[in-house]
Design a protein around this motif. Structure first.
Motif, PDB file in Angstrom:
ATOM      1  N   LEU A  84      -3.975 -21.287 -10.578  1.00  0.00           N
ATOM      2  CA  LEU A  84      -4.859 -22.449 -10.484  1.00  0.00           C
ATOM      3  C   LEU A  84      -5.807 -22.580 -11.673  1.00  0.00           C
ATOM      4  CD1 LEU A  84      -5.730 -22.260  -6.689  1.00  0.00           C
ATOM      5  CD2 LEU A  84      -4.365 -24.041  -7.834  1.00  0.00           C
ATOM      6  N   THR A  85      -6.016 -21.498 -12.406  1.00  0.00           N
ATOM      7  CA  THR A  85      -7.011 -21.528 -13.481  1.00  0.00           C
ATOM      8  C   THR A  85      -6.415 -21.374 -14.875  1.00  0.00           C
ATOM      9  OG1 THR A  85      -7.408 -19.146 -13.227  1.00  0.00           O
ATOM     10  CG2 THR A  85      -8.836 -20.661 -11.963  1.00  0.00           C
ATOM     11  N   GLU A  86      -5.124 -21.052 -14.948  1.00  0.00           N
ATOM     12  CA  GLU A  86      -4.459 -20.907 -16.240  1.00  0.00           C
ATOM     13  C   GLU A  86      -3.202 -21.761 -16.225  1.00  0.00           C
ATOM     14  OE1 GLU A  86      -3.963 -16.789 -17.345  1.00  0.00           O
ATOM     15  OE2 GLU A  86      -5.901 -16.245 -16.489  1.00  0.00           O
ATOM     16  N   ASP A  87      -2.620 -21.972 -17.385  1.00  0.00           N
ATOM     17  CA  ASP A  87      -1.428 -22.803 -17.500  1.00  0.00           C
ATOM     18  C   ASP A  87      -0.175 -21.939 -17.374  1.00  0.00           C
ATOM     19  OD1 ASP A  87       0.147 -25.046 -17.848  1.00  0.00           O
ATOM     20  OD2 ASP A  87       0.025 -24.948 -20.047  1.00  0.00           O
ATOM     21  N   TRP A  88       0.344 -21.846 -16.164  1.00  0.00           N
ATOM     22  CA  TRP A  88       1.553 -21.089 -15.848  1.00  0.00           C
ATOM     23  C   TRP A  88       1.543 -19.696 -16.492  1.00  0.00           C
ATOM     24  CZ3 TRP A  88       5.013 -22.237 -12.146  1.00  0.00           C
ATOM     25  CH2 TRP A  88       4.888 -23.508 -11.572  1.00  0.00           C
ATOM     26  N   PRO A  89       0.560 -18.869 -16.104  1.00  0.00           N
ATOM     27  CA  PRO A  89       0.490 -17.521 -16.673  1.00  0.00           C
ATOM     28  C   PRO A  89       1.657 -16.655 -16.197  1.00  0.00           C
ATOM     29  CG  PRO A  89      -0.968 -17.691 -14.797  1.00  0.00           C
ATOM     30  CD  PRO A  89      -0.436 -19.091 -15.064  1.00  0.00           C
ATOM     31  N   THR A  90       2.039 -15.712 -17.020  1.00  0.00           N
ATOM     32  CA  THR A  90       3.013 -14.709 -16.597  1.00  0.00           C
ATOM     33  C   THR A  90       2.231 -13.611 -15.894  1.00  0.00           C
ATOM     34  OG1 THR A  90       4.478 -15.224 -18.432  1.00  0.00           O
ATOM     35  CG2 THR A  90       4.766 -13.069 -17.359  1.00  0.00           C
ATOM     36  N   ILE A  91       2.566 -13.380 -14.647  1.00  0.00           N
ATOM     37  CA  ILE A  91       1.878 -12.349 -13.870  1.00  0.00           C
ATOM     38  C   ILE A  91       2.678 -11.054 -13.984  1.00  0.00           C
ATOM     39  CG2 ILE A  91       0.729 -13.954 -12.334  1.00  0.00           C
ATOM     40  CD1 ILE A  91       3.700 -12.144 -10.990  1.00  0.00           C
ATOM     41  N   PHE A  92       2.114  -9.964 -13.502  1.00  0.00           N
ATOM     42  CA  PHE A  92       2.844  -8.706 -13.532  1.00  0.00           C
ATOM     43  C   PHE A  92       3.464  -8.457 -12.159  1.00  0.00           C
ATOM     44  CE2 PHE A  92      -1.269  -7.462 -11.902  1.00  0.00           C
ATOM     45  CZ  PHE A  92      -0.978  -6.473 -10.977  1.00  0.00           C
ATOM     46  N   ALA A  93       4.602  -7.797 -12.188  1.00  0.00           N
ATOM     47  CA  ALA A  93       5.227  -7.345 -10.947  1.00  0.00           C
ATOM     48  C   ALA A  93       4.781  -5.893 -10.743  1.00  0.00           C
ATOM     49  CB  ALA A  93       6.741  -7.425 -11.063  1.00  0.00           C
ATOM     50  N   TYR A  94       4.594  -5.521  -9.506  1.00  0.00           N
ATOM     51  CA  TYR A  94       4.193  -4.136  -9.246  1.00  0.00           C
ATOM     52  C   TYR A  94       5.294  -3.428  -8.477  1.00  0.00           C
ATOM     53  CZ  TYR A  94       2.962  -5.460  -4.452  1.00  0.00           C
ATOM     54  OH  TYR A  94       3.012  -5.899  -3.149  1.00  0.00           O
ATOM     55  N   GLN A  95       5.289  -2.124  -8.534  1.00  0.00           N
ATOM     56  CA  GLN A  95       6.302  -1.300  -7.894  1.00  0.00           C
ATOM     57  C   GLN A  95       5.882  -1.017  -6.454  1.00  0.00           C
ATOM     58  OE1 GLN A  95       9.212  -0.394  -9.420  1.00  0.00           O
ATOM     59  NE2 GLN A  95       8.529  -1.728 -11.080  1.00  0.00           N
ATOM     60  N   GLU A  96       6.185  -1.951  -5.544  1.00  0.00           N
ATOM     61  CA  GLU A  96       5.690  -1.832  -4.171  1.00  0.00           C
ATOM     62  C   GLU A  96       6.143  -0.547  -3.498  1.00  0.00           C
ATOM     63  OE1 GLU A  96       8.807  -4.620  -1.716  1.00  0.00           O
ATOM     64  OE2 GLU A  96       7.056  -5.586  -2.577  1.00  0.00           O
ATOM     65  N   ASN A  97       7.339  -0.060  -3.783  1.00  0.00           N
ATOM     66  CA  ASN A  97       7.783   1.196  -3.173  1.00  0.00           C
ATOM     67  C   ASN A  97       6.936   2.373  -3.645  1.00  0.00           C
ATOM     68  OD1 ASN A  97       9.826   0.195  -1.502  1.00  0.00           O
ATOM     69  ND2 ASN A  97      11.273   0.128  -3.213  1.00  0.00           N
ATOM     70  N   ARG A  98       6.540   2.358  -4.899  1.00  0.00           N
ATOM     71  CA  ARG A  98       5.666   3.421  -5.409  1.00  0.00           C
ATOM     72  C   ARG A  98       4.265   3.300  -4.817  1.00  0.00           C
ATOM     73  NH1 ARG A  98       7.209   3.697 -11.835  1.00  0.00           N
ATOM     74  NH2 ARG A  98       9.383   4.303 -11.537  1.00  0.00           N
ATOM     75  N   TRP A  99       3.781   2.066  -4.679  1.00  0.00           N
ATOM     76  CA  TRP A  99       2.468   1.870  -4.069  1.00  0.00           C
ATOM     77  C   TRP A  99       2.473   2.421  -2.647  1.00  0.00           C
ATOM     78  CZ3 TRP A  99      -1.207  -2.631  -5.268  1.00  0.00           C
ATOM     79  CH2 TRP A  99      -1.252  -2.878  -6.650  1.00  0.00           C
ATOM     80  N   ALA A 100       3.573   2.236  -1.921  1.00  0.00           N
ATOM     81  CA  ALA A 100       3.666   2.689  -0.530  1.00  0.00           C
ATOM     82  C   ALA A 100       3.668   4.211  -0.421  1.00  0.00           C
ATOM     83  CB  ALA A 100       4.919   2.122   0.132  1.00  0.00           C
ATOM     84  N   GLU A 101       3.959   4.890  -1.512  1.00  0.00           N
ATOM     85  CA  GLU A 101       3.974   6.352  -1.503  1.00  0.00           C
ATOM     86  C   GLU A 101       2.635   6.965  -1.919  1.00  0.00           C
ATOM     87  OE1 GLU A 101       6.223   8.280  -0.192  1.00  0.00           O
ATOM     88  OE2 GLU A 101       7.419   6.512   0.317  1.00  0.00           O
ATOM     89  N   LEU A 102       1.709   6.157  -2.396  1.00  0.00           N
ATOM     90  CA  LEU A 102       0.400   6.684  -2.765  1.00  0.00           C
ATOM     91  C   LEU A 102      -0.336   7.180  -1.516  1.00  0.00           C
ATOM     92  CD1 LEU A 102      -0.624   4.024  -5.428  1.00  0.00           C
ATOM     93  CD2 LEU A 102       0.128   6.388  -5.838  1.00  0.00           C
ATOM     94  N   ALA A 103      -1.236   8.119  -1.716  1.00  0.00           N
ATOM     95  CA  ALA A 103      -1.906   8.791  -0.593  1.00  0.00           C
ATOM     96  C   ALA A 103      -2.599   7.820   0.355  1.00  0.00           C
ATOM     97  CB  ALA A 103      -2.904   9.821  -1.121  1.00  0.00           C
ATOM     98  N   ASP A 104      -3.251   6.802  -0.177  1.00  0.00           N
ATOM     99  CA  ASP A 104      -3.957   5.888   0.719  1.00  0.00           C
ATOM    100  C   ASP A 104      -2.982   5.138   1.623  1.00  0.00           C
ATOM    101  OD1 ASP A 104      -3.078   4.399  -1.541  1.00  0.00           O
ATOM    102  OD2 ASP A 104      -4.627   2.887  -1.233  1.00  0.00           O
ATOM    103  N   ALA A 105      -1.826   4.774   1.117  1.00  0.00           N
ATOM    104  CA  ALA A 105      -0.836   4.051   1.927  1.00  0.00           C
ATOM    105  C   ALA A 105      -0.164   4.967   2.946  1.00  0.00           C
ATOM    106  CB  ALA A 105       0.216   3.407   1.032  1.00  0.00           C
ATOM    107  N   ARG A 106      -0.104   6.247   2.652  1.00  0.00           N
ATOM    108  CA  ARG A 106       0.549   7.185   3.574  1.00  0.00           C
ATOM    109  C   ARG A 106      -0.396   7.740   4.631  1.00  0.00           C
ATOM    110  NH1 ARG A 106       1.614  11.584   1.472  1.00  0.00           N
ATOM    111  NH2 ARG A 106       0.921  11.291  -0.647  1.00  0.00           N
ATOM    112  N   THR A 107      -1.718   7.726   4.355  1.00  0.00           N
ATOM    113  CA  THR A 107      -2.613   8.451   5.260  1.00  0.00           C
ATOM    114  C   THR A 107      -3.826   7.675   5.756  1.00  0.00           C
ATOM    115  OG1 THR A 107      -3.878   9.384   3.416  1.00  0.00           O
ATOM    116  CG2 THR A 107      -1.972  10.659   4.182  1.00  0.00           C
ATOM    117  N   GLU A 108      -4.221   6.618   5.087  1.00  0.00           N
ATOM    118  CA  GLU A 108      -5.441   5.896   5.452  1.00  0.00           C
ATOM    119  C   GLU A 108      -5.281   5.209   6.809  1.00  0.00           C
ATOM    120  OE1 GLU A 108      -9.170   4.751   5.438  1.00  0.00           O
ATOM    121  OE2 GLU A 108      -8.371   5.897   3.744  1.00  0.00           O
ATOM    122  N   ALA A 109      -6.372   5.078   7.503  1.00  0.00           N
ATOM    123  CA  ALA A 109      -6.363   4.359   8.776  1.00  0.00           C
ATOM    124  C   ALA A 109      -5.915   2.918   8.541  1.00  0.00           C
ATOM    125  CB  ALA A 109      -7.749   4.385   9.409  1.00  0.00           C
TER     126      ALA A 109
END
Length: 177
Positions: A84-109
């Protein structure tokens, strides 16, 4: 036993179209508004042990799934704001499977991510509700998926929330919880 495809996509895949009607967008905004409560309702009867159950063979645990929804929606919210604020910016893709393995995703309430989603969705709904017709055609470039308009995003993330809520509710039904 359900098929692998129905376990992976319990409500079917996301809708893809070049554009959507104002009514479809309004329904998607309502779905995004309701998601935090729907997820809370889906996990309310689950014990800590049950939260450690994969929602499907080879899938994340329910705990990881809830944290994934928060991670994904935070990223999407930022992508919408960039679109909405830039002219068709290229965003980054993230590694959702790796994020799911981080400690907060595995153990946080799970309440941590549910609280985050509640606040995030209040802002996201406010933002979507403020858009003018021309704003829905703005967007961003995803490095893997190509151009995505804001209206495609609202439809996708409504689906995404319902999709993962169905993972939890269908697991509960299969397990007899």
């Amino acid at each position: 036993m359900r098929s692998d495809e129905s376990l992976r996509y319990p409500i079917g895949g996301p809708r893809k179209a070049e554009s959507f009607t104002p009514q479809e967008r309004s329904a998607a905004i309502a779905g995004i508004r309701q998601l935090p409560q729907e997820l809370r309702k889906a996990i309310a009867p689950l014990s800590e042990e049950q939260l450690e159950t994969p929602y499907r063979p080879g899938g994340w645990t329910v705990r990881q799934l809830i944290h994934h929804v928060a991670d994904s929606h935070m990223n999407a919210y930022n992508r919408v704001r960039l679109g909405l604020t830039e002219d068709w910016p290229t965003i980054f893709a993230y590694q959702e499977n790796r994020w799911a393995e981080l400690a907060d995703a595995r153990t946080e309430a799970v309440s941590t991510s549910l609280d985050l989603l509640q606040s995030l969705h209040v802002r996201w709904v406010r933002l979507f509700s403020s858009l003018q017709e021309q704003d829905w055609k703005r967007g961003y470039l995803h490095p893997d998926n190509g151009p995505q308009s804001i209206e495609q995003c609202v439809i996708l993330y409504d689906w995404h929330g319902r999709h993962h809520t169905a993972h939890v509710t269908q697991l509960s039904q299969r397990m007899g919880w």
